[in-house]
Design a protein around this motif. Structure first.
Motif, PDB file in Angstrom:
ATOM      1  N   THR A  57       0.812  -1.227   0.000  1.00  0.00           N
ATOM      2  CA  THR A  57       0.000   0.000   0.000  1.00  0.00           C
ATOM      3  C   THR A  57       0.836   1.263   0.000  1.00  0.00           C
ATOM      4  OG1 THR A  57      -0.104   0.081   2.416  1.00  0.00           O
ATOM      5  CG2 THR A  57      -1.799  -1.221   1.261  1.00  0.00           C
ATOM      6  N   HIS A  58       2.104   1.178   0.438  1.00  0.00           N
ATOM      7  CA  HIS A  58       2.990   2.353   0.545  1.00  0.00           C
ATOM      8  C   HIS A  58       2.355   3.441   1.407  1.00  0.00           C
ATOM      9  CE1 HIS A  58       5.833   0.773  -2.365  1.00  0.00           C
ATOM     10  NE2 HIS A  58       4.819   0.502  -3.174  1.00  0.00           N
ATOM     11  N   GLY A  59       1.467   3.045   2.312  1.00  0.00           N
ATOM     12  CA  GLY A  59       0.844   4.004   3.218  1.00  0.00           C
ATOM     13  C   GLY A  59      -0.177   4.912   2.579  1.00  0.00           C
ATOM     14  N   ARG A  60      -0.673   4.583   1.387  1.00  0.00           N
ATOM     15  CA  ARG A  60      -1.638   5.432   0.696  1.00  0.00           C
ATOM     16  C   ARG A  60      -3.037   5.144   1.245  1.00  0.00           C
ATOM     17  NH1 ARG A  60       1.087   3.786  -5.093  1.00  0.00           N
ATOM     18  NH2 ARG A  60       3.046   4.899  -4.740  1.00  0.00           N
ATOM     19  N   PRO A  61      -3.743   6.155   1.753  1.00  0.00           N
ATOM     20  CA  PRO A  61      -5.043   5.918   2.412  1.00  0.00           C
ATOM     21  C   PRO A  61      -6.062   5.263   1.500  1.00  0.00           C
ATOM     22  CG  PRO A  61      -4.197   8.118   2.900  1.00  0.00           C
ATOM     23  CD  PRO A  61      -3.315   7.556   1.839  1.00  0.00           C
ATOM     24  N   LEU A  62      -6.148   5.706   0.234  1.00  0.00           N
ATOM     25  CA  LEU A  62      -7.155   5.145  -0.667  1.00  0.00           C
ATOM     26  C   LEU A  62      -6.886   3.668  -0.938  1.00  0.00           C
ATOM     27  CD1 LEU A  62      -7.567   8.057  -3.244  1.00  0.00           C
ATOM     28  CD2 LEU A  62      -9.097   7.428  -1.378  1.00  0.00           C
ATOM     29  N   THR A  63      -5.609   3.302  -1.080  1.00  0.00           N
ATOM     30  CA  THR A  63      -5.277   1.895  -1.311  1.00  0.00           C
ATOM     31  C   THR A  63      -5.606   1.056  -0.094  1.00  0.00           C
ATOM     32  OG1 THR A  63      -3.486   2.624  -2.777  1.00  0.00           O
ATOM     33  CG2 THR A  63      -3.447   0.341  -2.043  1.00  0.00           C
ATOM     34  N   ILE A  64      -5.281   1.569   1.092  1.00  0.00           N
ATOM     35  CA  ILE A  64      -5.583   0.835   2.333  1.00  0.00           C
ATOM     36  C   ILE A  64      -7.087   0.643   2.476  1.00  0.00           C
ATOM     37  CG2 ILE A  64      -5.436   0.943   4.839  1.00  0.00           C
ATOM     38  CD1 ILE A  64      -2.810   2.494   4.506  1.00  0.00           C
ATOM     39  N   ASN A 190      -0.832  11.942  -2.773  1.00  0.00           N
ATOM     40  CA  ASN A 190      -1.480  10.651  -2.991  1.00  0.00           C
ATOM     41  C   ASN A 190      -0.510   9.564  -3.429  1.00  0.00           C
ATOM     42  OD1 ASN A 190      -4.013  11.725  -2.396  1.00  0.00           O
ATOM     43  ND2 ASN A 190      -4.344  12.383  -4.519  1.00  0.00           N
ATOM     44  N   VAL A 191       0.758   9.917  -3.618  1.00  0.00           N
ATOM     45  CA  VAL A 191       1.744   8.925  -4.087  1.00  0.00           C
ATOM     46  C   VAL A 191       2.835   8.737  -3.047  1.00  0.00           C
ATOM     47  CG1 VAL A 191       3.386   8.325  -5.899  1.00  0.00           C
ATOM     48  CG2 VAL A 191       1.260   9.518  -6.491  1.00  0.00           C
ATOM     49  N   TYR A 192       3.519   9.828  -2.653  1.00  0.00           N
ATOM     50  CA  TYR A 192       4.632   9.746  -1.704  1.00  0.00           C
ATOM     51  C   TYR A 192       4.351  10.613  -0.495  1.00  0.00           C
ATOM     52  CZ  TYR A 192       7.330   7.578  -5.483  1.00  0.00           C
ATOM     53  OH  TYR A 192       7.778   6.742  -6.464  1.00  0.00           O
ATOM     54  N   ARG A 193       5.185  10.413   0.530  1.00  0.00           N
ATOM     55  CA  ARG A 193       5.059  11.236   1.736  1.00  0.00           C
ATOM     56  C   ARG A 193       5.432  12.682   1.427  1.00  0.00           C
ATOM     57  NH1 ARG A 193       7.696   6.643   3.651  1.00  0.00           N
ATOM     58  NH2 ARG A 193       9.687   7.787   3.624  1.00  0.00           N
ATOM     59  N   ALA A 194       5.037  13.579   2.299  1.00  0.00           N
ATOM     60  CA  ALA A 194       5.203  15.013   2.032  1.00  0.00           C
ATOM     61  C   ALA A 194       6.659  15.390   1.836  1.00  0.00           C
ATOM     62  CB  ALA A 194       4.595  15.823   3.176  1.00  0.00           C
ATOM     63  N   GLU A 195       7.581  14.781   2.636  1.00  0.00           N
ATOM     64  CA  GLU A 195       8.991  15.160   2.521  1.00  0.00           C
ATOM     65  C   GLU A 195       9.622  14.687   1.224  1.00  0.00           C
ATOM     66  OE1 GLU A 195       8.680  11.428   5.124  1.00  0.00           O
ATOM     67  OE2 GLU A 195       7.630  13.351   4.850  1.00  0.00           O
ATOM     68  N   GLN A 196       8.949  13.792   0.470  1.00  0.00           N
ATOM     69  CA  GLN A 196       9.508  13.278  -0.771  1.00  0.00           C
ATOM     70  C   GLN A 196       8.937  13.958  -2.009  1.00  0.00           C
ATOM     71  OE1 GLN A 196       8.337   9.100   0.284  1.00  0.00           O
ATOM     72  NE2 GLN A 196      10.436   8.644  -0.326  1.00  0.00           N
ATOM     73  N   ILE A 197       7.930  14.785  -1.837  1.00  0.00           N
ATOM     74  CA  ILE A 197       7.207  15.315  -2.991  1.00  0.00           C
ATOM     75  C   ILE A 197       8.079  16.244  -3.823  1.00  0.00           C
ATOM     76  CG2 ILE A 197       5.271  16.768  -3.685  1.00  0.00           C
ATOM     77  CD1 ILE A 197       3.699  15.628  -1.341  1.00  0.00           C
TER      78      ILE A 197
END
Length: 847
Positions: A57-64, A190-197
């Motif tokens: 899921t990579h921590g993505r809320p919609l996928t979870i 919706n893809v990566y964490r905020a620090e990676q955007i």
């Protein structure tokens, strides 16, 4: 876009194999996993037994959230290097025996110790058990596209999956998204964490990168669509082409009109997006005397320049071969030129264009007029393939042998009849054909006919034949003799063509071999050309600033100007091969053209290699200078700052003896540290410049190893070397530096209470010095970088420049030793230095 294969026909008594459905993503984050889960919910709603084998899921809320409601097979936990990892439990999935299982990230590499190295192999096991699999993969993970993806994005994909695994899937669903929409998804988190955007948007997820990846996915899937269409046509025995995509096939004859036809075909193909251009040349004895292999080669190059492909096929009939090829590639149009032959020849041999049109069926045929159309091809009289001596012998035999046979038959005419006499003359005609070819044999047949008519056919002594049966026998004799002579002449020509083709192929193969084996220099090409054609000299001339210069030459007195050569072969506008030693035959022109093309390629490859070498040298120099500047700005400043602080402290008034001693000790340690860093830099500089000159001699390790560890307490480094260890042939000072650097690296990583062990092991031809530590070790995938300069492999807390191992390996190579890396049993790393024994065969003693 979805590609599906027709359901395979059931085979009796064969277990059902699970179907494979792949959601192919153009880039990370386009929604492959979400689409897969959406499909799982649809199937579950229809009553299908669906389970989740592995979904990331990579921590993505919609996928979870989308995972809710689906049965998840528990993962298995595995340990590797002290860390815990989870992987798909393939055995549990097979034991559960669902109808469909979801397996995310097909290109994933499993944790060492798993049943299979790759997750794709786990999927094969699941399918073999009769379970359908739905999985996901990104286009950048396909093995064949790895290099293209790296050139586009600058990122090398470590995890790949063979194309065949994806290409042979039962269904492929492309999950696509415009670059702008994907970047918006990324920006919204919706893809990566905020620090990676921010980093992702400015690097991998640039619009250009995403557009190129999207095009790669569409083109790759388009080829898969073609494969599926071809499979369907074969499975249903559909021979007529289906115009799913514009494919233009140009029939190339090898005549002067070939380039005109190719350019016309290219213009037609360019009218529709996604069209494909193909040229086909039929190798056959089609009567085109003007066929020129040089023109065929130029046509081949022109097709590739225009973005098409060139194909050669073999066929007895040109029209049949062209139509068969066009049907096989699902072509929509055939471009063919009007005949260059006269109307009389077309009446007997037919014309290729109308023949193709009659056979093409639903394929459009485009007839192209050209300058050579309707012009009669001028054919030169064919020269005999036989040597002049054989021709002379054949002509002499054509007249002498019939005369001698006539004398013999006249003396013995009472013991034979006319049929026997005809056979004797026929044997002479055959013998003359074997000696001199067709023309002398025909002459021998005519002479034999006249001799038979005058001396042996009633009425004798007259040029008439009374019995019609005898006349038929004489005419059959002449016809058979001419036929045999024609066959022999044709066979000799074919044999000569085959011999010449064999010689040309051997010459070009030898030239290719010299290039493949690394002899790709202009000197090697000129030498090969001189030897192949027995020339006096060959020179490669280049035009430089208005005059000709010799680039490479072979043989004495090479030409210095093209006008001085007996034969000139143009390589390009500015380079010429000048040949001296007699003019070559016109039939050798094809091989000479091959040499010219090869020479051009050799020079171009050499120029590119030199440019690449310069670029790599500049890149290495830039990387080294950057690292040195970083080292000077940080690592060298650290001991300097320490020394400055200590000196200022010593200069301060009111210090007691304890403080003064402590500051003095600090100053000494910082000075040693700075000296060590400078020594490493100087050693690296000497190694890279080639100024290092080792002094090799025979010595014992007890003279070197104690000095290498002299600065360490005994509880940190333990020497385990026997005094009976044989002598080694090496440079003592450099070996000491190698061992000292390896020991220093081991001490820096060894845990407290675990001393580094320095051991010596004796082998028949060498002695191995091992530096054994119990530290964290180095993963196998990082060991190739251990010996690169300025590499710390994550050790950011050290005070060195990352040069110790690089210097150690360079010094070891200079003294003829090798440094290898091994795992320490029970954990840790062992560095092994292998040295040649002084008493080993072939080891010299130097001073």
């Amino acid at each position: 876009m979805t590609v599906s294969d027709p359901a395979p026909a059931s085979v009796p008594h064969t277990p059902r194999r699970g179907r494979l459905t792949i959601y192919l993503g153009a880039a990370p984050g386009v929604g492959k996993t979400y689409a897969m889960l959406d499909e799982a919910h649809r199937r579950l709603a229809r009553g299908t037994d669906v389970v989740v084998g592995f979904v990331e899921t990579h921590g993505r809320p919609l996928t979870i959230k989308h995972l809710q409601g689906l049965e998840i097979v528990p993962r298995k936990t595995m340990s590797h290097r002290g860390a815990e990892f989870t992987e798909m439990d393939t055995e549990a999935v097979i034991a559960r025996k669902p109808a469909v299982v979801l397996v995310d990230e097909l290109a994933h590499t499993n944790v060492p110790g798993s049943r299979h190295e790759k997750r794709a192999q786990d999927v094969e096991d699941i399918r073999a058990a009769g379970i359908d699999v739905i999985t996901t993969v990104n286009i950048q993970h396909l093995e064949s596209l790895n290099d293209e993806v790296e050139r586009i994005t600058g990122v090398r994909q470590r995890e790949t999956v063979p194309d065949d695994v994806v290409r042979t899937a039962d269904q492929i669903q492309l999950v696509d998204m415009s670059p702008e929409a994907l970047r918006r998804r990324l920006a919204h988190g919706n893809v990566y964490r905020a620090e990676q955007i921010d980093a992702s948007l400015s690097s991998y997820f640039r619009v250009g990168n995403l557009t190129a990846l999207r095009e790669l996915a569409l083109l790759w899937l388009a080829d898969r669509v073609d494969d599926a269409l071809d499979d369907y046509r074969r499975a249903h025995r559909i021979e007529a082409p289906w115009p799913a995509r514009e494919r233009v096939v140009v029939a190339v004859t090898g005549g002067p009109e070939s380039e005109t036809l190719i350019r016309r075909g290219a213009r037609i193909a360019q009218r529709a997006a996604g069209s494909e251009l193909m040229a086909v040349h039929v190798i056959s004895s089609d009567g085109l005397a003007s066929r020129d292999d040089v023109r065929v080669s130029r046509a081949h190059q022109l097709v590739e320049q225009l973005g098409g492909s060139f194909h050669s096929v073999v066929g007895e009939d040109v029209a049949d071969a062209v139509v068969d090829f066009a049907t096989g590639v699902n072509a929509t149009m055939i471009v063919v030129g009007l005949s260059r032959h006269g109307r009389l020849r077309q009446l007997f041999t037919g014309a290729t264009g109308p023949g193709i049109a009659a056979l093409a069926g639903s394929i459009d045929v485009h007839l192209v007029t050209h300058d050579q159309a309707e012009r009669r091809v001028r054919t030169r009289a064919r020269r005999s393939a036989l040597a002049p001596r054989r021709l002379l012998a054949g002509w002499l035999a054509a007249f002498l042998l019939p005369a001698l046979l006539t004398i013999v038959l006249m003396v013995t005419k009472d013991v034979h009849s006319l049929p026997t006499e005809v056979m004797f003359y026929l044997a002479i005609a055959v013998a003359v054909a074997l000696i001199g070819g067709r023309a002398p044999a025909i002459a021998a047949a005519v002479v034999g006919f006249l001799m038979l008519n005058w001396y042996f056919t009633p009425p004798v002594g007259r040029w008439t034949v009374a019995d019609p049966e005898n006349l038929v026998a004489l005419l059959v004799f002449v016809a058979v003799a001419v036929a045999v002579a024609t066959v022999v002449d044709s066979a000799s020509r074919r044999a000569l063509d085959a011999t010449r083709a064999r010689a040309e192929a051997a010459t070009l193969a030898q030239l290719s071999q010299s290039i493949l084996t690394g002899q790709d220099t202009a000197e090697a090409v000129t030498e090969q050309l001189r030897e192949s054609f027995s020339l006096d000299s060959v020179a490669l001339l280049a035009r430089r600033e208005g005059h000709w210069a010799v680039v490479a030459s072979s043989g004495p007195e090479p030409a210095t100007h093209p006008e001085e050569a007996d034969t000139r072969v143009t390589v390009d506008d500015d380079r010429v091969l000048a040949l001296r030693g007699g003019r070559l035959r016109a039939s050798d022109q094809r091989v000479l053209e091959g040499f010219a093309v090869t020479t051009g390629l050799v020079l171009e490859y050499r120029r590119l290699r030199e440019r690449d070498a310069r670029a790599q040298a500049l890149e290495r120099a830039e990387a080294t200078s950057t690292a040195v500047l970083r080292a000077v700005s940080h690592d060298l400043r650290t001991p300097l700052a320490t020394m400055r602080t200590a000196v200022e402290g010593l200069a301060s008034p009111g210090l007691d003896d304890a403080d003064r001693a402590e500051l003095t000790e600090t100053l000494v340690v910082a000075t040693d540290q700075l000296e060590h860093l400078i020594d490493d830099l100087l050693d690296l500089s000497r190694l890279e410049s080639g100024l290092l000159k080792p002094v090799m001699r025979d010595l014992g390790l007890d003279e070197v190893l104690p000095l290498a560890i002299a600065g360490y307490p005994r509880d940190r480094v333990v020497l385990e070397a026997d005094e009976s260890t044989p002598l080694v042939h090496t440079d003592g000072g450099l070996l000491e530096r190698v061992v000292a650097n390896l020991v220093g690296n081991a001490v820096r990583h060894a845990p407290a209470g675990e001393p580094v062990r320095l051991q010596a092991h004796v082998h028949p031809d060498e002695v191995t010095v091992r530096v054994v530590d119990r530290g964290p070790g180095v993963p196998p995938e990082l060991r190739a970088r251990m010996f690169d300069p300025f590499q710390r492999l994550g050790d950011t807390g050290g005070t060195g420049l990352g040069l110790g191992l690089a210097v150690a390996q360079g010094l070891a190579e200079a003294i003829g030793a090798t440094v290898t890396v091994e795992d320490t049993p029970g954990g840790g790393l062992t560095m092994a230095v292998s040295l040649p024994r002084a008493d080993a065969p072939g080891t010299g003693t130097g001073a």
